[in-house]
Design a protein around this motif. Structure first.
Motif, PDB file in Angstrom:
ATOM      1  N   ALA A   6       0.839  -1.192   0.000  1.00  0.00           N
ATOM      2  CA  ALA A   6       0.000   0.000   0.000  1.00  0.00           C
ATOM      3  C   ALA A   6       0.873   1.240   0.000  1.00  0.00           C
ATOM      4  CB  ALA A   6      -0.906  -0.008   1.235  1.00  0.00           C
ATOM      5  N   PRO A   7       0.777   2.091  -1.033  1.00  0.00           N
ATOM      6  CA  PRO A   7       1.671   3.222  -1.116  1.00  0.00           C
ATOM      7  C   PRO A   7       1.316   4.377  -0.203  1.00  0.00           C
ATOM      8  CG  PRO A   7       0.163   3.216  -2.975  1.00  0.00           C
ATOM      9  CD  PRO A   7      -0.107   1.960  -2.191  1.00  0.00           C
ATOM     10  N   GLU A 222     -10.269   2.517 -13.150  1.00  0.00           N
ATOM     11  CA  GLU A 222     -10.568   1.189 -12.614  1.00  0.00           C
ATOM     12  C   GLU A 222      -9.588   0.758 -11.532  1.00  0.00           C
ATOM     13  OE1 GLU A 222      -8.502   0.672 -16.653  1.00  0.00           O
ATOM     14  OE2 GLU A 222      -9.956   1.981 -15.702  1.00  0.00           O
ATOM     15  N   ALA A 223      -8.455   1.504 -11.372  1.00  0.00           N
ATOM     16  CA  ALA A 223      -7.507   1.187 -10.308  1.00  0.00           C
ATOM     17  C   ALA A 223      -7.902   1.813  -8.978  1.00  0.00           C
ATOM     18  CB  ALA A 223      -6.108   1.661 -10.706  1.00  0.00           C
ATOM     19  N   VAL A 224      -8.956   2.632  -8.958  1.00  0.00           N
ATOM     20  CA  VAL A 224      -9.414   3.269  -7.729  1.00  0.00           C
ATOM     21  C   VAL A 224     -10.632   2.507  -7.208  1.00  0.00           C
ATOM     22  CG1 VAL A 224     -10.250   5.399  -6.681  1.00  0.00           C
ATOM     23  CG2 VAL A 224      -8.620   5.497  -8.575  1.00  0.00           C
ATOM     24  N   GLU A 234      -8.640  -3.409  -6.171  1.00  0.00           N
ATOM     25  CA  GLU A 234      -7.616  -3.633  -5.152  1.00  0.00           C
ATOM     26  C   GLU A 234      -6.495  -4.500  -5.696  1.00  0.00           C
ATOM     27  OE1 GLU A 234      -5.725  -3.389  -1.424  1.00  0.00           O
ATOM     28  OE2 GLU A 234      -7.244  -2.193  -2.452  1.00  0.00           O
ATOM     29  N   ARG A 235      -6.851  -5.506  -6.498  1.00  0.00           N
ATOM     30  CA  ARG A 235      -5.831  -6.357  -7.104  1.00  0.00           C
ATOM     31  C   ARG A 235      -4.958  -5.563  -8.073  1.00  0.00           C
ATOM     32  NH1 ARG A 235      -9.002  -9.464  -9.583  1.00  0.00           N
ATOM     33  NH2 ARG A 235      -9.529 -10.710  -7.755  1.00  0.00           N
ATOM     34  N   LEU A 236      -5.577  -4.677  -8.827  1.00  0.00           N
ATOM     35  CA  LEU A 236      -4.830  -3.844  -9.763  1.00  0.00           C
ATOM     36  C   LEU A 236      -3.927  -2.864  -9.028  1.00  0.00           C
ATOM     37  CD1 LEU A 236      -4.236  -2.924 -12.614  1.00  0.00           C
ATOM     38  CD2 LEU A 236      -6.294  -1.517 -12.556  1.00  0.00           C
ATOM     39  N   ARG A 237      -4.433  -2.285  -7.956  1.00  0.00           N
ATOM     40  CA  ARG A 237      -3.627  -1.344  -7.181  1.00  0.00           C
ATOM     41  C   ARG A 237      -2.400  -2.030  -6.589  1.00  0.00           C
ATOM     42  NH1 ARG A 237      -2.618   0.149  -2.143  1.00  0.00           N
ATOM     43  NH2 ARG A 237      -3.875  -1.554  -1.303  1.00  0.00           N
ATOM     44  N   LYS A 242       3.453  -3.493  -6.657  1.00  0.00           N
ATOM     45  CA  LYS A 242       4.511  -4.496  -6.743  1.00  0.00           C
ATOM     46  C   LYS A 242       5.489  -4.167  -7.866  1.00  0.00           C
ATOM     47  CE  LYS A 242       1.845  -8.335  -4.787  1.00  0.00           C
ATOM     48  NZ  LYS A 242       1.241  -9.664  -5.029  1.00  0.00           N
ATOM     49  N   VAL A 243       4.961  -3.654  -8.978  1.00  0.00           N
ATOM     50  CA  VAL A 243       5.850  -3.231 -10.067  1.00  0.00           C
ATOM     51  C   VAL A 243       6.808  -2.149  -9.574  1.00  0.00           C
ATOM     52  CG1 VAL A 243       5.924  -2.078 -12.308  1.00  0.00           C
ATOM     53  CG2 VAL A 243       4.259  -3.885 -11.899  1.00  0.00           C
ATOM     54  N   ALA A 244       6.272  -1.176  -8.805  1.00  0.00           N
ATOM     55  CA  ALA A 244       7.115  -0.106  -8.273  1.00  0.00           C
ATOM     56  C   ALA A 244       8.127  -0.658  -7.272  1.00  0.00           C
ATOM     57  CB  ALA A 244       6.243   0.959  -7.614  1.00  0.00           C
ATOM     58  N   ALA A 245       7.716  -1.645  -6.456  1.00  0.00           N
ATOM     59  CA  ALA A 245       8.639  -2.217  -5.472  1.00  0.00           C
ATOM     60  C   ALA A 245       9.774  -2.971  -6.156  1.00  0.00           C
ATOM     61  CB  ALA A 245       7.872  -3.143  -4.527  1.00  0.00           C
ATOM     62  N   GLU A 246       9.480  -3.719  -7.206  1.00  0.00           N
ATOM     63  CA  GLU A 246      10.541  -4.424  -7.924  1.00  0.00           C
ATOM     64  C   GLU A 246      11.466  -3.447  -8.635  1.00  0.00           C
ATOM     65  OE1 GLU A 246       9.806  -8.682  -9.479  1.00  0.00           O
ATOM     66  OE2 GLU A 246       7.943  -7.610  -9.866  1.00  0.00           O
TER      67      GLU A 246
END
Length: 546
Positions: A6-7, A222-224, A234-237, A242-246
């Motif tokens: 969660a960002p 749709e990401a909100v 929630e899955r998209l968020r 996860k992309v940002a974390a990697e």
């Protein structure tokens, strides 16, 4: 192991993503394109198009790229990603989702058209779809024509269908209904063509804006989450987080002659290795560790952007302690850091220090101190990697240069309008270009046939085919070319080596002097390397001339 990515509140950072939007937008522009999916093989021939069961349902380039990227970067149980230095993977993914949303709106309208006419004129719709499927089978691809032989076959089939309908033993209203089976789908095609043309113009406008430097941020509502139970949002968020974390992981992967994935091949190496002897013959060396030298280098390298003269010089570099893991040259996947030493796809600071101090020989991960410059709006990534090892009485400091070149020119291709040469109305001896619709007849039929199946993406993949991305996949290095064909990029890569090498050696000498080490041999070797690096030339350093 699962993490909550969660960002929280998103606050823009000063300079965040600086110099990376150009490459990100160029890659993202593919999501809005049309054309053949096989065109992307020009940028990397390791990409492959897997055909489906029906060529009428095959995707175009933008559809295939969007689906492949969404599955590869947001799919459940996906493989780890390689960091995209010089690009912003989250931006690219968001544009893919935005392009998917635009097409979804078009497909909703096409599905409605297909539902209405399929219910009223199902035999005629099936006949037309069958004829277009035969045509695509004979043509062999999206851009080829069926040829004279194919036209004869299609003409014969059409004539046979008309004869069969005309000979059916029905009268009255049923006869009129049968005769309406063939022209009625044409009306549906005209309606669908208008919808497809508007969407094609919209997609091309986004494509042109991204490559023209004026691309706006992608819109993905749709990401909100709309409510606490909105599982899809929630899955998209979480997927985007996860992309940002990697992307922010401190582990990179060395793939032999391919260099460090995401950073490019190693083009140069300078090594200093001398014996540790006390300055006082009767004394001893004060205890210190490899991490003390690496940390001193880190502090000194942060001052690279400063100099005695106001000449512009270096932009602020990114300085990072990397954990480097070896993978095979032809490895199809990499592994994320795991265990108690891992935090959100990164190795924690204590483990990084342990690797630097203790893991210098035999198997296991290695520690490198990296200095990275992202230049030319993300087109050039220069990385200088420094490693410090102590074996017996020998201290070795190795500085290596890695360079990742610009993305392939395929990603810079701008949209071109479709035209046809026709005689000039006045100057009849010359010809002029007449604009054509962006969506022709066979493309409208393809889109209309695919539209109802877009609500079932896995089935559509099986029937229409998919695009397979090169592995191990990273948005930036997968499409990179060599920087050495560009004169100024090559100069920038070579010029960065000398200051970094000298700063690293100066920091090392200072730590040695503070701990009672005789630095005469180290200083002499550092001066020799300082002269040698002035004539740095790119070489295939990872192939060892073998």
């Amino acid at each position: 192991m699962d993490f909550d990515f969660a960002p929280g509140a998103q606050v823009p950072l000063s300079g965040a993503g600086r110099g990376q939007t150009g490459v990100s937008h160029a890659i993202a522009s593919v999501a809005y394109r049309d054309g053949d999916p096989a065109d992307i093989r020009a940028a990397n021939d390791q990409a492959s198009v897997k055909p489906g069961k029906f060529s009428l349902l095959e995707p175009n380039l933008g559809e295939a790229f969007t689906r492949a990227l969404e599955t590869r970067m947001l799919g459940e149980g996906r493989k780890p990603l390689i960091q995209s230095f010089g690009a912003e993977p989250q931006t690219v993914v968001e544009h893919c989702l935005a392009a998917k949303r635009i097409r979804k709106q078009r497909d909703s309208k096409l599905t409605l058209i297909m539902a209405v006419f399929a219910l009223l004129f199902l035999p005629g719709v099936l006949i037309w779809l069958g004829l277009f499927q035969v045509r695509r089978t004979l043509a062999g691809s999206q851009d080829k024509r069926a040829g004279w032989f194919g036209l004869l076959i299609l003409g014969g089939l059409a004539l046979l269908i008309v004869l069969v309908i005309s000979q059916l033993p029905v009268d009255g209203g049923w006869r009129l209904y049968l005769w309406a089976q063939l022209p009625a789908p044409v009306l549906a095609w005209l309606w669908a063509q208008r919808v497809c043309e508007q969407t094609a113009q919209n997609l091309r406008a986004h494509w042109a804006d991204l490559l023209g430097g004026g691309g706006a941020g992608a819109r993905i509502p749709e990401a909100v989450p709309e409510n606490p139970n909105d599982a899809d949002a929630e899955r998209l968020r979480l997927g985007l987080a996860k992309v940002a974390a990697e992307q922010n992981s401190n582990m990179v992967y060395y793939a032999g002659p391919k260099g460090i994935l995401g950073m490019g091949v190693r083009w140069g190496s300078w090594q200093l290795a001398e014996e540790l002897t006390p300055r006082d013959p009767e004394g001893d060396i004060d205890p210190f560790r490899s991490w003390d030298i690496a940390r001193a280098m880190h502090d000194r390298l942060r001052m690279l952007e400063r100099g005695p003269l106001h000449t512009g010089g270096f932009p602020p570099p990114s300085i990072e302690h990397w954990v480097v893991r070896h993978v095979g040259e032809n490895a199809g996947a990499v592994s994320r850091p795991d265990g108690p030493e891992a935090e959100a796809y990164s190795v924690n600071g204590i483990e990084v220090q342990r690797i630097c101090n203790e893991q210098q020989f035999d198997s296991g991960d290695r520690h490198y101190l990296g200095v990275q410059f992202v230049l030319w709006d993300g087109e050039l990534v220069i990385t200088m990697m420094i490693t410090v090892t102590v074996l017996h009485h020998t201290l070795r400091v190795e500085v290596t240069g890695h360079a990742l070149g610009p993305v392939h020119g395929f990603f810079r291709e701008k949209p071109a309008g479709k035209t046809k040469k026709v005689p000039h109305p006045v100057k009849f001896w010359t010809k002029q270009d007449r604009p054509l619709p962006l969506v022709d007849a066979k493309e409208v039929v393809r889109l209309a046939a695919r539209a109802p199946l877009t609500w079932f993406p896995k089935q559509l993949d099986a029937y229409g085919g998919t695009l397979a991305l090169p592995e191990p996949f990273g948005l930036r290095h997968t499409w990179a070319t060599k920087p050495w064909r560009h004169r100024f990029m090559a100069d920038d890569a070579l010029r960065a080596a000398t200051p970094v090498l000298r700063v690293a050696h100066a920091a090392m000498l200072r730590v040695l002097e503070e701990n009672g080490v005789d630095t005469s041999q180290f200083g002499a070797r550092a001066q020799a390397l300082s002269g040698q690096v002035q004539s740095a030339e790119p070489k295939k350093a990872d192939e060892y001339n073998m």
